[in-house]
Design an enzyme around this catalytic site. Structure first.
Site, PDB file in Angstrom:
ATOM      1  N   HIS A  94      24.763  41.157  56.066  1.00 22.36           N
ATOM      2  CA  HIS A  94      25.185  41.427  57.605  1.00 22.36           C
ATOM      3  C   HIS A  94      24.014  41.857  58.210  1.00 22.36           C
ATOM      4  O   HIS A  94      23.153  42.810  57.790  1.00 22.36           O
ATOM      5  CB  HIS A  94      26.493  42.479  57.552  1.00 22.36           C
ATOM      6  CG  HIS A  94      26.408  43.211  59.010  1.00 22.36           C
ATOM      7  ND1 HIS A  94      26.717  42.362  60.082  1.00 22.36           N
ATOM      8  CD2 HIS A  94      26.490  44.518  59.290  1.00 22.36           C
ATOM      9  CE1 HIS A  94      27.070  42.935  61.138  1.00 22.36           C
ATOM     10  NE2 HIS A  94      26.702  44.294  60.750  1.00 22.36           N
ATOM     11  N   HIS A  96      21.917  42.381  62.406  1.00 26.17           N
ATOM     12  CA  HIS A  96      22.080  42.375  63.915  1.00 26.17           C
ATOM     13  C   HIS A  96      20.736  41.359  64.258  1.00 26.17           C
ATOM     14  O   HIS A  96      19.916  41.789  65.153  1.00 26.17           O
ATOM     15  CB  HIS A  96      21.758  43.641  64.423  1.00 26.17           C
ATOM     16  CG  HIS A  96      23.075  44.780  63.898  1.00 26.17           C
ATOM     17  ND1 HIS A  96      22.815  45.938  64.071  1.00 26.17           N
ATOM     18  CD2 HIS A  96      24.079  44.503  62.975  1.00 26.17           C
ATOM     19  CE1 HIS A  96      23.869  46.486  63.544  1.00 26.17           C
ATOM     20  NE2 HIS A  96      24.607  45.638  62.883  1.00 26.17           N
ATOM     21  N   TYR A 124      22.129  21.050  58.559  1.00 24.22           N
ATOM     22  CA  TYR A 124      21.652  22.209  57.809  1.00 24.22           C
ATOM     23  C   TYR A 124      22.811  23.454  58.181  1.00 24.22           C
ATOM     24  O   TYR A 124      23.247  23.999  57.274  1.00 24.22           O
ATOM     25  CB  TYR A 124      20.372  22.736  57.702  1.00 24.22           C
ATOM     26  CG  TYR A 124      19.548  21.478  57.443  1.00 24.22           C
ATOM     27  CD1 TYR A 124      19.376  21.080  55.952  1.00 24.22           C
ATOM     28  CD2 TYR A 124      18.988  20.573  58.510  1.00 24.22           C
ATOM     29  CE1 TYR A 124      18.672  20.095  55.760  1.00 24.22           C
ATOM     30  CE2 TYR A 124      18.281  19.672  58.150  1.00 24.22           C
ATOM     31  CZ  TYR A 124      17.909  19.349  56.594  1.00 24.22           C
ATOM     32  OH  TYR A 124      17.419  18.258  56.357  1.00 24.22           O
TER      33      TYR A 124
END
Length: 215
Positions: A94, A96, A124
């Site tokens: 995860h 940002h 892709y």
């Protein structure tokens, strides 16, 4: 500690350093986890992914109890929810990362459609991400976010948290990393192409890629 767990700890730290070097996890943002035989390893809360130490990583047992290392990321429940509905996956990243977060902040009317925030710009993206649905906004660490992500993660290896960032699952740390890096690059391309007439892959071309490279 088993040899396998030791290698997994080292792999998480190496991946964190790589992502940080590429500018994909500013400050203490982002988290990584991996499934191990007796639970999960996760990056600690408020840690820089570029400065991780193997012994610092948080260890959770199969019940989700913190049993070793520093306190886990505040998104631990989110990670566990994804693992619950994706039993074949062994790692989650995860981030940002700037361009994907920018996409997550757009008004929903700006997204490609209700099924995916990003269109099939390249083969892709289709191979490594597929569709990227938007999960409604909840504050970081909110148990309601962990509950909400389940329905989206069941059918998607990657999701985008509104006003927050992407979460990507993979069979391995390297697979999850490859997918989230492709996602960020596609988000960047999508923003660069705003205002231009873009040739997207057709439904037939998307299907062709999906058939040739099943997830």
């Amino acid at each position: 500690m088993s040899t396998k767990e030791t290698k997994t700890r080292e792999a998480i730290c190496a991946l964190g350093a790589k992502l940080a070097a590429r500018g994909l996890c500013p400050g203490t943002s982002g988290n990584i986890s991996a499934r191990i035989d007796d639970g999960w390893l996760m990056t600690p809360t408020n840690s820089s992914l570029g400065e991780l130490l193997p012994g610092q990583l948080s260890k959770l047992d199969l019940s989700g109890k913190h049993v070793g290392g520093d306190p886990p990321t505040k998104e631990a429940l989110l990670h566990r929810s994804v693992y619950d509905v994706r039993p074949k996956d062994g790692a989650i990243v995860h981030l940002h990362c700037t361009h994907a977060v920018a996409i997550s902040c757009l008004d929903p009317s700006c997204h490609h459609n209700k099924e995916t925030t990003l269109p099939p710009i390249t083969p892709y993206f289709v191979m490594r991400v597929g569709k990227l649905p938007l999960v409604p906004y909840f504050k970081p660490g909110d148990p309601k976010l962990a509950d909400a992500i389940r329905d989206y993660a069941k059918g998607h290896r990657a999701v985008l948290l509104a006003n927050h960032g992407p979460v990507v699952a993979g069979t391995s740390l390297s697979a999850a990393s490859a997918s989230i890096e492709e996602l960020e690059e596609t988000a960047k391309l999508h923003l660069l192409l705003q205002g231009f007439k873009v040739r997207l892959l057709s439904e037939a071309q998307v299907h062709e890629v999906e058939e040739a490279f099943p997830s």
